[in-house]
Design a protein around this motif. Sequence first.
Motif, mmCIF file in Angstrom:
data_model
loop_
_atom_site.group_PDB
_atom_site.id
_atom_site.type_symbol
_atom_site.label_atom_id
_atom_site.label_comp_id
_atom_site.label_asym_id
_atom_site.label_seq_id
_atom_site.Cartn_x
_atom_site.Cartn_y
_atom_site.Cartn_z
ATOM 1 N N PHE A 170 0.828 -1.205 0.000
ATOM 2 C CA PHE A 170 0.000 0.000 0.000
ATOM 3 C C PHE A 170 0.861 1.252 0.000
ATOM 4 C CE2 PHE A 170 -2.533 3.284 2.256
ATOM 5 C CZ PHE A 170 -3.507 3.454 1.281
ATOM 6 N N ARG A 171 1.930 1.254 0.771
ATOM 7 C CA ARG A 171 2.823 2.416 0.785
ATOM 8 C C ARG A 171 3.397 2.658 -0.601
ATOM 9 N NH1 ARG A 171 8.042 2.822 -0.549
ATOM 10 N NH2 ARG A 171 8.542 0.995 0.719
ATOM 11 N N GLN A 172 3.799 1.581 -1.291
ATOM 12 C CA GLN A 172 4.332 1.719 -2.650
ATOM 13 C C GLN A 172 3.258 2.264 -3.606
ATOM 14 O OE1 GLN A 172 5.652 -2.292 -3.361
ATOM 15 N NE2 GLN A 172 7.673 -1.963 -2.395
ATOM 16 N N SER A 173 2.004 1.829 -3.409
ATOM 17 C CA SER A 173 0.918 2.296 -4.266
ATOM 18 C C SER A 173 0.659 3.781 -4.038
ATOM 19 C CB SER A 173 -0.357 1.494 -3.987
ATOM 20 O OG SER A 173 -0.175 0.130 -4.325
ATOM 21 N N VAL A 174 0.679 4.216 -2.783
ATOM 22 C CA VAL A 174 0.478 5.626 -2.472
ATOM 23 C C VAL A 174 1.626 6.461 -3.040
ATOM 24 C CG1 VAL A 174 0.362 7.322 -0.607
ATOM 25 C CG2 VAL A 174 -0.938 5.202 -0.444
ATOM 26 N N ASP A 175 2.854 5.968 -2.907
ATOM 27 C CA ASP A 175 4.006 6.693 -3.441
ATOM 28 C C ASP A 175 3.895 6.863 -4.952
ATOM 29 O OD1 ASP A 175 5.028 6.853 -0.912
ATOM 30 O OD2 ASP A 175 6.727 5.504 -1.257
ATOM 31 N N ALA A 176 3.495 5.790 -5.633
ATOM 32 C CA ALA A 176 3.382 5.853 -7.091
ATOM 33 C C ALA A 176 2.294 6.845 -7.510
ATOM 34 C CB ALA A 176 3.083 4.457 -7.647
ATOM 35 N N SER A 177 1.179 6.841 -6.795
ATOM 36 C CA SER A 177 0.103 7.784 -7.097
ATOM 37 C C SER A 177 0.558 9.219 -6.847
ATOM 38 C CB SER A 177 -1.131 7.462 -6.252
ATOM 39 O OG SER A 177 -2.149 8.407 -6.448
ATOM 40 N N ALA A 178 1.303 9.421 -5.776
ATOM 41 C CA ALA A 178 1.805 10.767 -5.466
ATOM 42 C C ALA A 178 2.719 11.274 -6.576
ATOM 43 C CB ALA A 178 2.530 10.746 -4.127
ATOM 44 N N ARG A 179 3.608 10.414 -7.049
ATOM 45 C CA ARG A 179 4.517 10.826 -8.126
ATOM 46 C C ARG A 179 3.728 11.225 -9.373
ATOM 47 N NH1 ARG A 179 7.241 6.070 -6.382
ATOM 48 N NH2 ARG A 179 9.079 6.574 -5.104
ATOM 49 N N ALA A 180 2.654 10.483 -9.643
ATOM 50 C CA ALA A 180 1.831 10.796 -10.817
ATOM 51 C C ALA A 180 1.173 12.166 -10.685
ATOM 52 C CB ALA A 180 0.767 9.724 -10.998
ATOM 53 N N HIS A 181 1.069 12.662 -9.452
ATOM 54 C CA HIS A 181 0.476 13.982 -9.214
ATOM 55 C C HIS A 181 1.541 15.027 -8.887
ATOM 56 C CE1 HIS A 181 -3.183 11.496 -8.768
ATOM 57 N NE2 HIS A 181 -3.823 12.592 -9.136
ATOM 58 N N GLY A 182 2.792 14.723 -9.235
ATOM 59 C CA GLY A 182 3.863 15.698 -9.076
ATOM 60 C C GLY A 182 4.398 15.845 -7.667
ATOM 61 N N ILE A 183 4.187 14.847 -6.818
ATOM 62 C CA ILE A 183 4.642 14.911 -5.427
ATOM 63 C C ILE A 183 5.785 13.922 -5.230
ATOM 64 C CG2 ILE A 183 4.008 14.512 -3.011
ATOM 65 C CD1 ILE A 183 1.109 15.247 -3.851
ATOM 66 N N ASP A 184 6.875 14.368 -4.667
ATOM 67 C CA ASP A 184 7.994 13.492 -4.353
ATOM 68 C C ASP A 184 7.738 12.861 -2.983
ATOM 69 O OD1 ASP A 184 10.347 12.197 -3.812
ATOM 70 O OD2 ASP A 184 11.625 13.968 -4.001
ATOM 71 N N PRO A 185 7.502 11.546 -2.934
ATOM 72 C CA PRO A 185 7.194 10.911 -1.631
ATOM 73 C C PRO A 185 8.311 11.073 -0.610
ATOM 74 C CG PRO A 185 6.684 9.446 -3.471
ATOM 75 C CD PRO A 185 7.446 10.601 -4.032
ATOM 76 N N ASP A 186 9.541 11.190 -1.085
ATOM 77 C CA ASP A 186 10.671 11.285 -0.156
ATOM 78 C C ASP A 186 10.724 12.624 0.573
ATOM 79 O OD1 ASP A 186 11.522 8.732 -0.861
ATOM 80 O OD2 ASP A 186 12.738 9.481 -2.532
ATOM 81 N N THR A 187 10.054 13.623 0.028
ATOM 82 C CA THR A 187 10.069 14.948 0.683
ATOM 83 C C THR A 187 8.693 15.388 1.139
ATOM 84 O OG1 THR A 187 9.827 16.061 -1.468
ATOM 85 C CG2 THR A 187 12.080 15.661 -0.685
ATOM 86 N N ALA A 188 7.704 14.512 1.010
ATOM 87 C CA ALA A 188 6.335 14.871 1.392
ATOM 88 C C ALA A 188 6.250 15.142 2.885
ATOM 89 C CB ALA A 188 5.380 13.753 1.003
ATOM 90 N N THR A 189 5.478 16.147 3.243
ATOM 91 C CA THR A 189 5.275 16.487 4.651
ATOM 92 C C THR A 189 3.780 16.498 4.975
ATOM 93 O OG1 THR A 189 5.276 18.852 4.129
ATOM 94 C CG2 THR A 189 7.385 17.843 4.781
ATOM 95 N N TRP A 190 3.461 16.577 6.252
ATOM 96 C CA TRP A 190 2.074 16.531 6.699
ATOM 97 C C TRP A 190 1.410 17.893 6.477
ATOM 98 C CZ3 TRP A 190 -0.841 12.432 8.028
ATOM 99 C CH2 TRP A 190 -2.066 12.672 8.681
ATOM 100 N N GLN A 191 0.945 18.088 5.260
ATOM 101 C CA GLN A 191 0.301 19.359 4.919
ATOM 102 C C GLN A 191 -0.641 19.174 3.741
ATOM 103 O OE1 GLN A 191 3.460 22.068 3.895
ATOM 104 N NE2 GLN A 191 3.859 21.096 1.950
#
Length: 267
Positions: A246-267
């Motif tokens: 699930f974490r990998q799936s969320v990361d992949a979806s985030a990248r598709a929306h221009g979000i880098d999972p490695d730098t994502a913050t709680w916002q």
Amino acid sequence: MPDATDADGLTVGQVATRLGVTVRALHHWDDIGLARPSLRTAGGYRLYTAGDLERLHRIVVYREIGLGLDRIQAILDDSTADVTGALRAQRAQIAQRIDRLQQLGAGLDRMIAAHERGLLLTVEQQAAIFGSEWNPDWPAQARQRYGDTTQWQQYAERSASRSSEEWQAIAGAVTDLDRALADAMDAGVTPGSPEANRLVERHREVFASYFPLSRQMQVCLARMYETDPAFAAHYDGIRVGLATWFRQSVDASARAHGIDPDTATWQ
């Protein structure tokens, strides 16, 4: 209007102090003919007699129970006015206001309790709704950890208005989602695929029952599912490796929306 000396009556300031009203109110009542002073000084200043004070006392009482100035004037000046009927009608309105205020008070009590406890359910209700794995201490632990956050406030305010049946529906949606995630993993669904992305969106929708979840916040949450022992045990108890999938799936979806999972913050 007759002239008088100051000794013949009370000044506007004295009357205002005695009745607990403002000088401005007395001037207004005089201007509209509701309560005119019977005397004036040689200098033109208002003076109120004992009779004036009696009328003013009635005005203050009627105003305090919520009657408008026009209605007060009609009661005082119209000999045919149904005073008792007017007072009964006002009493009925006050009773409605009291009932509404009591409802608001009860709602505030629930809101306060929700901010303090999170869930307004008994331990027995929590067990019945959330299952045997549920720990009734979790809401208190969550408040201690997140009580100062906007998300806790949003969660508490939603919780305050929820019934046990509504919580049951939310718990059912979470269970259905967990099953769908496990089935997708078993079927070999690849993180980043359209099906995996739909499940990621479904997770955000279900989680919105607690508080709005941005994509960056979802990345942080999925990472916690994988690293936190309690969450990891829950998901891996459904399917071994589900938390990571699930974490990998969320990361992949985030990248598709221009979000880098490695730098994502709680916002």
